[in-house]
Design an enzyme around this catalytic site. Sequence first.
Site, short mmCIF file in Angstrom:
data_model
loop_
_atom_site.label_atom_id
_atom_site.label_comp_id
_atom_site.label_asym_id
_atom_site.label_seq_id
_atom_site.Cartn_x
_atom_site.Cartn_y
_atom_site.Cartn_z
N HIS A 1 0.24 -8.75 -0.29
CA HIS A 1 -0.84 -7.77 -0.38
C HIS A 1 -1.37 -7.55 1.04
O HIS A 1 -1.72 -8.50 1.73
CB HIS A 1 -1.93 -8.27 -1.33
CG HIS A 1 -1.44 -8.40 -2.74
ND1 HIS A 1 -0.98 -9.59 -3.25
CD2 HIS A 1 -1.30 -7.47 -3.72
CE1 HIS A 1 -0.59 -9.39 -4.50
NE2 HIS A 1 -0.77 -8.12 -4.81
N LYS B 1 3.43 4.87 -6.07
CA LYS B 1 4.28 3.82 -5.50
C LYS B 1 5.63 4.38 -5.07
O LYS B 1 6.06 5.45 -5.52
CB LYS B 1 4.49 2.70 -6.52
CG LYS B 1 5.15 3.14 -7.82
CD LYS B 1 5.35 1.96 -8.77
CE LYS B 1 6.05 2.42 -10.05
NZ LYS B 1 6.47 1.31 -10.89
N HIS C 1 0.44 -3.18 -2.27
CA HIS C 1 1.17 -4.23 -2.97
C HIS C 1 2.64 -4.02 -2.59
O HIS C 1 3.14 -2.90 -2.72
CB HIS C 1 1.07 -4.08 -4.49
CG HIS C 1 -0.31 -3.90 -5.03
ND1 HIS C 1 -0.92 -4.82 -5.86
CD2 HIS C 1 -1.21 -2.88 -4.90
CE1 HIS C 1 -2.12 -4.38 -6.21
NE2 HIS C 1 -2.31 -3.21 -5.63
N ARG D 1 5.47 -12.68 -18.43
CA ARG D 1 5.33 -11.44 -19.20
C ARG D 1 6.05 -11.63 -20.53
O ARG D 1 7.20 -12.07 -20.55
CB ARG D 1 5.94 -10.26 -18.44
CG ARG D 1 5.33 -10.17 -17.02
CD ARG D 1 5.16 -8.78 -16.53
NE ARG D 1 4.51 -8.79 -15.22
CZ ARG D 1 4.86 -8.02 -14.22
NH1 ARG D 1 5.85 -7.15 -14.37
NH2 ARG D 1 4.22 -8.06 -13.06
N ASP E 1 5.72 -11.50 -3.54
CA ASP E 1 4.61 -10.57 -3.39
C ASP E 1 3.96 -10.65 -2.02
O ASP E 1 3.92 -11.72 -1.40
CB ASP E 1 3.53 -10.92 -4.42
CG ASP E 1 3.35 -9.82 -5.46
OD1 ASP E 1 3.56 -8.65 -5.10
OD2 ASP E 1 3.01 -10.14 -6.60
N GLN F 1 7.86 -13.60 -8.09
CA GLN F 1 7.74 -12.37 -7.29
C GLN F 1 7.50 -12.73 -5.83
O GLN F 1 6.69 -13.59 -5.52
CB GLN F 1 6.57 -11.52 -7.78
CG GLN F 1 6.84 -10.77 -9.06
CD GLN F 1 5.71 -9.81 -9.40
OE1 GLN F 1 4.54 -10.12 -9.18
NE2 GLN F 1 6.04 -8.66 -9.94
N CYS G 1 -1.83 -9.97 -8.13
CA CYS G 1 -2.78 -9.16 -7.36
C CYS G 1 -4.22 -9.72 -7.33
O CYS G 1 -4.82 -9.78 -6.26
CB CYS G 1 -2.79 -7.73 -7.88
SG CYS G 1 -1.16 -7.10 -8.29
#
Length: 319
Positions: free
Chosen positions: A67, A146, A192, A45, A65, A63, A16
């Site tokens: 945005h 979310k 996101h 992680r 991802d 990911q 992000c």
Amino acid sequence: TTVIDDVPFALKPMNCPGGMLVYKSQPHSYRDLPLRVGELGIVHRHELSGALHGLFRVRCFTQDDAHIFMTREQIPDEIAGVVHLINQVYSKFGFDYFVELSTRPADSMGSDEDWEDATNGLKTALEKLGMPYIVNEGDGAFYGPKLDFHIEDSLGRTWQCGTIQLDFQLPERFNLEYTGADGEKHCPVMIHRVVFGSVERFIGVLIEHFAGAFPLWLSPVQAVVLPIADRHADRAHEIEAELKKYGIRVKVDDRSEKIGYKIREAQLQKTPYMLVVGDKEVEDGTVSVRHRGEGDIGSMELSSLCDRLADEIKTKAIK
């Protein structure tokens, strides 16, 4: 963190902040919005060793991802667009899924008004789409509510993969802005979103779901050509070359093994199509076709076989 050549480096747990720095790299007006920034980003992680589980829970993963930066008025349409994308992808793989709306957790940031607006924005979008959902109280992200998409595999197990997170907070924290139609500066809202979530975990789910017997369009090897004897190998390689012209992933098993052994090996590898070539096939210009699930489906002209496979791949048939 670690230092390399006197420069500090750190592993990133999320993509992000990078997405927001991309947005800040140049000025924006309301005409630029919505701005959709996609990224296949690797994140790390430190999951506890007891929680690690094959491809399903790992310490480094990718990911898919994106945005999306928008005005408040654009929220419903952008959420609907992402829901449509997620539905389109899951439908291609034949997955059933359900949606969960996760609301404000105890440890969160932002005003009650922002949280209420964000939560209502997600609810409104779902209701407009006529999509049923389950409310999961207090399980939202610290910056916003979310929608989580849980897919169901062939064994009835569910896996949380897709997510749409509506965020009023981080754009403010990063001082993001755009020039509105009124000439004033405004702060955008951000979504996101991921579809696969973790690419590695999604691949793990696919392997389990299909028990390794992927539909033709997903199979790493879509067809294997099996010459019965060494004298049939040249024709087998000609067939391989012709299939490759159609973009079909094919290989030749020209080992000096009995044909029954080669067929069993291909069956164990769950290869969708096995193409047997012997004296008769060389003479007739045909191939004897076996399907992973249907067994022997007889002799076919090579052009007919190519058309069949190409059509099955194009339609992304699930079987």
